[in-house]
Structures are given as C-alpha cells and as structure tokens.
Write a protein that holds these residues in place. Structure first.
Motif, PDB file in Angstrom:
ATOM      1  N   ARG A  58      11.566  30.904 -41.964  1.00  0.00           N
ATOM      2  CA  ARG A  58      11.421  32.336 -42.221  1.00  0.00           C
ATOM      3  C   ARG A  58      11.173  32.576 -43.703  1.00  0.00           C
ATOM      4  NH1 ARG A  58      17.509  34.605 -41.253  1.00  0.00           N
ATOM      5  NH2 ARG A  58      16.296  36.242 -40.247  1.00  0.00           N
ATOM      6  N   ALA A  59      10.507  33.690 -43.988  1.00  0.00           N
ATOM      7  CA  ALA A  59      10.275  34.134 -45.362  1.00  0.00           C
ATOM      8  C   ALA A  59      10.555  35.626 -45.421  1.00  0.00           C
ATOM      9  CB  ALA A  59       8.841  33.842 -45.812  1.00  0.00           C
ATOM     10  N   SER A  60      11.054  36.076 -46.569  1.00  0.00           N
ATOM     11  CA  SER A  60      11.387  37.492 -46.733  1.00  0.00           C
ATOM     12  C   SER A  60      11.059  37.914 -48.155  1.00  0.00           C
ATOM     13  CB  SER A  60      12.876  37.735 -46.448  1.00  0.00           C
ATOM     14  OG  SER A  60      13.228  39.085 -46.686  1.00  0.00           O
ATOM     15  N   GLY A  61      10.390  39.041 -48.277  1.00  0.00           N
ATOM     16  CA  GLY A  61      10.040  39.559 -49.583  1.00  0.00           C
ATOM     17  C   GLY A  61       8.639  40.143 -49.583  1.00  0.00           C
ATOM     18  N   PRO A  62       8.223  40.707 -50.708  1.00  0.00           N
ATOM     19  CA  PRO A  62       6.927  41.408 -50.748  1.00  0.00           C
ATOM     20  C   PRO A  62       5.724  40.506 -50.532  1.00  0.00           C
ATOM     21  CG  PRO A  62       7.906  41.228 -52.945  1.00  0.00           C
ATOM     22  CD  PRO A  62       8.958  40.821 -51.980  1.00  0.00           C
ATOM     23  N   THR A 112      16.256  41.828 -43.095  1.00  0.00           N
ATOM     24  CA  THR A 112      16.599  42.007 -44.500  1.00  0.00           C
ATOM     25  C   THR A 112      16.218  43.377 -45.044  1.00  0.00           C
ATOM     26  OG1 THR A 112      14.484  41.099 -45.230  1.00  0.00           O
ATOM     27  CG2 THR A 112      16.304  39.538 -44.943  1.00  0.00           C
ATOM     28  N   GLY A 113      15.411  44.142 -44.302  1.00  0.00           N
ATOM     29  CA  GLY A 113      14.890  45.399 -44.822  1.00  0.00           C
ATOM     30  C   GLY A 113      13.617  45.230 -45.616  1.00  0.00           C
ATOM     31  N   GLU A 114      13.180  43.982 -45.818  1.00  0.00           N
ATOM     32  CA  GLU A 114      11.937  43.688 -46.528  1.00  0.00           C
ATOM     33  C   GLU A 114      10.887  43.212 -45.521  1.00  0.00           C
ATOM     34  OE1 GLU A 114      13.718  41.848 -50.661  1.00  0.00           O
ATOM     35  OE2 GLU A 114      13.539  40.517 -48.927  1.00  0.00           O
ATOM     36  N   ASP A 115       9.661  43.011 -46.006  1.00  0.00           N
ATOM     37  CA  ASP A 115       8.659  42.334 -45.185  1.00  0.00           C
ATOM     38  C   ASP A 115       9.139  40.916 -44.884  1.00  0.00           C
ATOM     39  OD1 ASP A 115       7.081  44.545 -45.315  1.00  0.00           O
ATOM     40  OD2 ASP A 115       5.669  43.737 -46.797  1.00  0.00           O
ATOM     41  N   CYS A 116       9.079  40.532 -43.610  1.00  0.00           N
ATOM     42  CA  CYS A 116       9.545  39.205 -43.199  1.00  0.00           C
ATOM     43  C   CYS A 116       8.513  38.567 -42.269  1.00  0.00           C
ATOM     44  CB  CYS A 116      10.879  39.287 -42.454  1.00  0.00           C
ATOM     45  SG  CYS A 116      12.270  39.759 -43.468  1.00  0.00           S
ATOM     46  N   VAL A 117       8.506  37.243 -42.274  1.00  0.00           N
ATOM     47  CA  VAL A 117       7.663  36.500 -41.351  1.00  0.00           C
ATOM     48  C   VAL A 117       8.447  35.291 -40.867  1.00  0.00           C
ATOM     49  CG1 VAL A 117       6.593  35.139 -43.199  1.00  0.00           C
ATOM     50  CG2 VAL A 117       5.420  35.407 -41.020  1.00  0.00           C
ATOM     51  N   GLU A 118       8.236  34.942 -39.602  1.00  0.00           N
ATOM     52  CA  GLU A 118       8.858  33.749 -39.030  1.00  0.00           C
ATOM     53  C   GLU A 118       7.772  32.836 -38.475  1.00  0.00           C
ATOM     54  OE1 GLU A 118      11.770  34.687 -36.104  1.00  0.00           O
ATOM     55  OE2 GLU A 118      13.195  35.553 -37.546  1.00  0.00           O
ATOM     56  N   PHE A 119       7.915  31.545 -38.752  1.00  0.00           N
ATOM     57  CA  PHE A 119       7.021  30.518 -38.223  1.00  0.00           C
ATOM     58  C   PHE A 119       7.827  29.670 -37.242  1.00  0.00           C
ATOM     59  CE2 PHE A 119       5.663  31.568 -42.505  1.00  0.00           C
ATOM     60  CZ  PHE A 119       4.300  31.773 -42.379  1.00  0.00           C
ATOM     61  N   HIS A 120       7.486  29.712 -35.966  1.00  0.00           N
ATOM     62  CA  HIS A 120       8.148  28.908 -34.945  1.00  0.00           C
ATOM     63  C   HIS A 120       7.291  27.664 -34.714  1.00  0.00           C
ATOM     64  CE1 HIS A 120      10.943  32.202 -33.296  1.00  0.00           C
ATOM     65  NE2 HIS A 120      10.379  32.665 -34.404  1.00  0.00           N
ATOM     66  N   VAL A 121       7.652  26.591 -35.407  1.00  0.00           N
ATOM     67  CA  VAL A 121       6.840  25.376 -35.412  1.00  0.00           C
ATOM     68  C   VAL A 121       7.518  24.300 -34.574  1.00  0.00           C
ATOM     69  CG1 VAL A 121       5.989  25.942 -37.713  1.00  0.00           C
ATOM     70  CG2 VAL A 121       7.960  24.423 -37.484  1.00  0.00           C
ATOM     71  N   HIS A 122       6.793  23.216 -34.290  1.00  0.00           N
ATOM     72  CA  HIS A 122       7.410  22.070 -33.632  1.00  0.00           C
ATOM     73  C   HIS A 122       8.430  21.440 -34.582  1.00  0.00           C
ATOM     74  CE1 HIS A 122       3.684  22.571 -31.244  1.00  0.00           C
ATOM     75  NE2 HIS A 122       4.462  22.171 -30.247  1.00  0.00           N
ATOM     76  N   GLY A 123       9.542  20.956 -34.005  1.00  0.00           N
ATOM     77  CA  GLY A 123      10.690  20.593 -34.828  1.00  0.00           C
ATOM     78  C   GLY A 123      10.708  19.200 -35.389  1.00  0.00           C
ATOM     79  N   GLY A 124       9.597  18.507 -35.441  1.00  0.00           N
ATOM     80  CA  GLY A 124       9.575  17.186 -36.059  1.00  0.00           C
ATOM     81  C   GLY A 124       9.702  17.279 -37.569  1.00  0.00           C
ATOM     82  N   PRO A 125      10.345  16.296 -38.203  1.00  0.00           N
ATOM     83  CA  PRO A 125      10.536  16.352 -39.660  1.00  0.00           C
ATOM     84  C   PRO A 125       9.235  16.463 -40.436  1.00  0.00           C
ATOM     85  CG  PRO A 125      11.935  14.664 -38.693  1.00  0.00           C
ATOM     86  CD  PRO A 125      11.036  15.135 -37.606  1.00  0.00           C
ATOM     87  N   ALA A 126       8.158  15.786 -39.993  1.00  0.00           N
ATOM     88  CA  ALA A 126       6.890  15.832 -40.722  1.00  0.00           C
ATOM     89  C   ALA A 126       6.278  17.231 -40.677  1.00  0.00           C
ATOM     90  CB  ALA A 126       5.921  14.804 -40.142  1.00  0.00           C
ATOM     91  N   VAL A 127       6.380  17.882 -39.505  1.00  0.00           N
ATOM     92  CA  VAL A 127       5.827  19.241 -39.381  1.00  0.00           C
ATOM     93  C   VAL A 127       6.612  20.206 -40.266  1.00  0.00           C
ATOM     94  CG1 VAL A 127       5.424  21.155 -37.804  1.00  0.00           C
ATOM     95  CG2 VAL A 127       4.992  18.816 -37.055  1.00  0.00           C
ATOM     96  N   VAL A 128       7.936  20.152 -40.179  1.00  0.00           N
ATOM     97  CA  VAL A 128       8.780  21.060 -40.970  1.00  0.00           C
ATOM     98  C   VAL A 128       8.539  20.833 -42.455  1.00  0.00           C
ATOM     99  CG1 VAL A 128      11.153  21.664 -41.548  1.00  0.00           C
ATOM    100  CG2 VAL A 128      10.522  21.252 -39.163  1.00  0.00           C
ATOM    101  N   SER A 129       8.458  19.545 -42.853  1.00  0.00           N
ATOM    102  CA  SER A 129       8.220  19.233 -44.264  1.00  0.00           C
ATOM    103  C   SER A 129       6.878  19.787 -44.727  1.00  0.00           C
ATOM    104  CB  SER A 129       8.257  17.716 -44.467  1.00  0.00           C
ATOM    105  OG  SER A 129       7.874  17.368 -45.773  1.00  0.00           O
ATOM    106  N   GLY A 130       5.831  19.633 -43.917  1.00  0.00           N
ATOM    107  CA  GLY A 130       4.517  20.119 -44.312  1.00  0.00           C
ATOM    108  C   GLY A 130       4.465  21.621 -44.468  1.00  0.00           C
ATOM    109  N   VAL A 131       5.091  22.350 -43.544  1.00  0.00           N
ATOM    110  CA  VAL A 131       5.069  23.816 -43.613  1.00  0.00           C
ATOM    111  C   VAL A 131       5.885  24.299 -44.806  1.00  0.00           C
ATOM    112  CG1 VAL A 131       5.681  25.945 -42.408  1.00  0.00           C
ATOM    113  CG2 VAL A 131       4.661  24.042 -41.138  1.00  0.00           C
ATOM    114  N   LEU A 132       7.046  23.694 -45.044  1.00  0.00           N
ATOM    115  CA  LEU A 132       7.869  24.109 -46.181  1.00  0.00           C
ATOM    116  C   LEU A 132       7.151  23.859 -47.502  1.00  0.00           C
ATOM    117  CD1 LEU A 132      11.443  22.895 -45.095  1.00  0.00           C
ATOM    118  CD2 LEU A 132      10.629  25.251 -45.252  1.00  0.00           C
ATOM    119  N   GLN A 133       6.495  22.704 -47.627  1.00  0.00           N
ATOM    120  CA  GLN A 133       5.774  22.427 -48.868  1.00  0.00           C
ATOM    121  C   GLN A 133       4.572  23.350 -49.024  1.00  0.00           C
ATOM    122  OE1 GLN A 133       5.340  18.311 -50.255  1.00  0.00           O
ATOM    123  NE2 GLN A 133       6.401  17.653 -48.392  1.00  0.00           N
ATOM    124  N   ALA A 134       3.939  23.718 -47.924  1.00  0.00           N
ATOM    125  CA  ALA A 134       2.826  24.662 -48.005  1.00  0.00           C
ATOM    126  C   ALA A 134       3.306  26.027 -48.473  1.00  0.00           C
ATOM    127  CB  ALA A 134       2.138  24.770 -46.645  1.00  0.00           C
TER     128      ALA A 134
END
Length: 531
Positions: A58-62, A112-134
């Motif tokens: 998830r991400a939150s903020g402008p 949070t009351g701010e603009d928010c987005v959620e990414f529901h990705v596949h739960g493998g460590p490589a996928v999570v790592s790639g999305v977080l670094q992006a």
C-alpha cells in the motif's frame, strides 16, 4: 531476508530521488502525468511477511496516484474503490514485474484520509521485492515507518486515539473475547461514550460561565440558561443577584445550574464510579486473567495444566514434589486469554529447594484471579488433602460472592479411579467438578465452568458498556472523577468552572485531543510497518 529486502528498498528510495534533485531530471514514465504534490508519500508491505498467495503493498500520500500511473504506465487512474487488473512494470526499465489487482482510494475517503493505492501482487519474495524497489524509485515516495499509516489516519481525524488502540488490540488479539472487545473499541464505542460525557460537562460549564459573565446584569435572558424550548415557557427576563455586590450573598452553584444539569453531572459521576470499579475486567481481557493451579502433591496439577494448554508444559511423574518452581504459559481458556500457572504441591517441603517452591506457590496463590484447586478424588481422606481443603478451599468458599477477592473452582481429579460412574465421592464437599486428566472425562464441564468464571472476571465483550483496557484510560477517568469531586462543594463559581474544565480536559485527552508526542509514540510503536 525481509530485513535485508527492506534495507534495499530504503536505499532504492533514497538514491533516485537525490539523483533527480541534483540533475533536474524527471522520470521517463511520468511525462504523461502531473508531478506529485508536495508532502511525503509512504509505502510498505502491509500483509504478512514470507511466501504467500497474495501480498498487499500500500501507498498513502499526495503522490499515490502518480505512483500508480508510473507502475501501470496508464494515463488515467482506475475507478475509485474497484479492483482493476493491471500489468505492473518497473518505471525505469519498463521490465514487467507482475500482473496484479490495484485499488485506488482517493482522499479523504480512505483509511488514512489521503490518496491511497493498494497493489495486490503474487506473494513470492522476488515479486514483492521488485514492486517495493520500483515504488522506491518513484519521486516523492519513501518507505513507511512502523504504524505510520494509522498515525496519518489519526492525524486526519479518521480514528480517535481509543479507536487506534482498538485497532492495535485487534491486530494482537489471540482469543475470541479479545477480538470482540477490540472490534467494539475500534467501532468507537469507548470514544463515543467519552464524547457524550464531555458534552455533558460542556453544557454544565456553559451554564456556570454564563452566570460568571452575566451575573452583574439585571436582565440576563432566560434563553441563555433555560433548557426548555421557547414554546414551553413564557418569554421574559430574569433578575439575578449581583456576583460581587457587597450587599448580596455570592451566587451558589445550585442557582448557577438548572436541575437537569445537576442531574446530568450526578449521573456522570455515578457512571465514572461504575467504570472505575470495573476497570480491572478490561485489563484482564486485554492481557489475560491469572489462573493458578494449586493443590497437594501428586493431585494431577501438572496433568491438568498440560491438558488445558494442549502441550507438555510441565513434567508429569508419579513421584510427589516433581514441580519445584512456578511454570507459566499463556493459554486460550474457553475463548478468554489467561496466564496459567502450575505450582508446587502444598506440603511441608522436603529440603530447601522444595520449601522455596512451596513458598512461591503460596505467593502466586495470593495473586491469582482464579484458583483451580485440584484434589485426588481417591485420596480425599489424606492429611494433605484435608489441610488443603481447610487452608485454601474453605476460606475462599465461605465468603459471599461480593466479598471474594478471588474466584475458585474445586476440581476432583482421577475420576477414572472411582468405582461407580457418576457417583459423588464426598457430598459434603463444596461445589466441585469431577475430571479425569487421563481419559478427558469431565473436560467439557470444566471448560464451561471456566468460561463462566472468566466471563465474570473479564466481562462480556459482546454486551454491556465499553471496558477500560489500558492504564491510560483508567488514569484519565480517575482524574476526571477527582476533578468532579472538587466541583460540587465549590463555593466560588470560578473554582467550580475550573473543576468542570479540568474534568472535560481529561475526557478529551482520553480520545486523543491534546495528546503529547511521547504518548503517541508509545501507542504507535505497537504497530508493524505497513499498518
């Protein structure tokens, strides 16, 4: 591994931002979208760590919308609060990362009351790592700190402090009763109760201050002080005694408040007293009731502890005096949290080690909320059993329910040794339960009795008024009650108004108004990163 991953994400988030700020460059994927608004936008993995079917980031903020466009290469944002399937790609290289569901929550209609987005990705460590670094490479984004999403919800008025605490308790709930209580607090029941009390004090304070401000005016309008509707009384003006006139007696508190306001303040005092008398129940429900298993040696105490905890906590041996120390384990007893303590058999200790174990057992017995008194049903005539009945069971059972500091259940173990099934071995004993730790016979009856006793100790989380679950709640309600104790006997209206003001301030701080940064740090440190 996840700590290493998060370190890489933090570094990735810091690197590209600093580079762009030095060179004045812009991200290539952001040309079709506007630049992010001012202010920090946070992101984090919000689901459990480790391999899983689906992971939620998830991400939150402008800059949340900007981040969503950057990873999906889309000009338009998806429909609000609707899951959309999108291909996620690295904003820098364009390399595909995953095909995921994305959800867009424009503020202020978000957690949070701010603009928010959620990414529901596949739960493998490589996928999570790639999305977080992006996400870390998107300008304006940084990794979230522990509890920062919830803290932003509090700052934007989406949750008050009692609801924040309820959310923390819900995350850490381990029993059904804890879950129910946490949900009620998260739904705002305690906060609404405190807001209602504060409103009562606000109305009373308004009446007192009206008399202070207008006491020297001969023509104070009745509308200022009367609570009836205009049509329910004759219109007119009232004559008031002068506040500081030497020929007049000072205004009394009775004249300053209408009868209904006096009644409301008295009802509030009674409600505070009831909650303060009941404060220990909520704290037991949150942290667990202290249940001590006690009895003479070789009565089956350790077997009972192992049976209730469903794991080998204590050593079981036919040799008397096997347990020399207090063994504690947290358990879920009939849906309620409890700290179960196995103690040494109560007898004249053989040797200094066993004597110390007996001393510690006696000490824990005095601290217990509930005593599980265990006797060997085949050995009720022994001196050890008779002494235990006379010294432990008898004194506690002889008290009326209102006088008891502790609750007690008498359990007659080894019922499988009785010659006749269902036969009461000793009808002259206090109310008791028959149990066989060997066969499990009688366990259902014991669990039902434990449910009843623990419900009395911890309260019913599904009914009744909201419970006070933290020492902070207790402190502010006590301080509010102490302030009201100075209100009624006050002979000066200014002192009476100050007492009401102090009492109302404590209720406001209980729900989060005027909270210090140190208090907020203490509360939010219980949250994990991503919540």
């Amino acid at each position: 591994m996840w700590r290493w991953l998060w370190t890489r994400v933090v570094r990735a988030a810091a690197g590209p931002r600093s580079a762009c700020s030095r060179r004045g460059c812009s991200n290539s994927s952001s040309t079709s979208s506007s630049a992010p608004a001012a202010g920090a936008t946070i992101f984090a993995l919000s689901s459990g760590q480790g391999r899983c079917g689906v992971a939620v980031i998830r991400a939150s903020g402008p800059a949340s919308g900007h981040a969503l466009r950057s990873l999906t290469a889309a000009r338009d944002l998806p429909p609000a609060r609707r899951a959309s399937l999108r291909l996620l790609s690295d904003p820098s290289s364009g390399e595909p990362l995953d095909r995921a569901l994305v959800l867009w929550f424009p503020g202020p209609h978000s957690f949070t009351g701010e603009d928010c987005v959620e990414f529901h990705v596949h739960g493998g460590p490589a996928v999570v790592s790639g999305v977080l670094q992006a996400l870390g490479s998107v300008p304006g984004l940084r990794p979230a700190e522990a509890g920062e999403f919830t803290r932003r919800a509090f700052a934007h008025g989406k949750l008050d402090l009692t609801e924040v605490e309820g959310l923390a308790d819900l995350i850490h709930a381990e029993t059904e009763a804890q879950r129910r209580q946490a949900l009620r607090q998260l739904d705002g029941e305690l906060g609404q109760l405190c807001h209602g009390w504060a409103e009562t004090l606000t109305k009373a304070l308004a009446h007192v201050e009206a008399y202070i401000d207008f006491g020297e005016d001969d023509n104070l309008e009745e509308d200022v002080l009367s609570e009836g509707a205009p049509g329910d009384r004759e219109q007119g003006r009232v004559k008031l005694p002068l506040l500081n006139s030497p020929s007049k007696a000072p205004l009394s508190l009775l004249s300053a408040l209408p009868p209904s306001a006096h009644k409301d303040v008295r009802a509030l005092e009674a409600a505070l007293d009831a909650h303060l008398r009941d404060a220990r129940r909520g704290q037991r429900l949150r942290s667990g009731a202290h249940v001590v298993v006690a009895g003479p040696p070789n009565a089956g105490k350790s077997s009972l502890v192992n049976l209730l905890s469903q794991k080998p906590v204590s050593i079981v041996s036919p040799e008397p005096g096997t347990t020399r120390d207090v063994l504690e384990t947290p358990v879920d007893l009939a849906g309620f949290p409890a700290l179960l303590s196995d103690t040494a058999g109560l007898r004249d200790g053989v040797g200094p080690v066993e004597q110390e174990g007996v001393r510690r057992a006696q000490e824990r017995l005095q601290q217990a909320d509930l005593v599980l008194a265990v006797l060997d049903v085949s050995d009720l005539g022994s001196s050890a059993s008779r002494h235990f009945l006379a010294s432990v069971v008898g004194p506690r059972c002889s008290l009326s329910p209102g006088e008891r500091q502790q609750r007690l259940l008498l359990v007659l173990n080894k019922a499988d040794l009785l010659p006749g099934a269902g036969q009461d071995p000793e009808p002259r004993l206090p109310p008791h339960l028959l149990l066989s730790c060997l066969t499990g016979a009688g366990l259902d009856d014991l669990l039902e009795a434990l449910r009843t006793e623990l419900a009395a100790l911890c309260g019913d989380p599904a009914a009744g008024p909201p419970l006070l679950t933290r020492a902070r709640h207790l402190h502010h309600l006590r301080a509010c009650r102490d302030a009201l104790a100075h209100f009624r006997p006050a002979r000066d209206l200014a002192l009476a108004a100050e007492a009401l003001r102090v009492a109302r301030g404590h209720l406001t701080r209980l729900t989060g108004g005027g909270g210090t940064d140190e208090l907020l740090e203490l509360i939010f440190r219980d949250f994990c990163v991503g919540k």
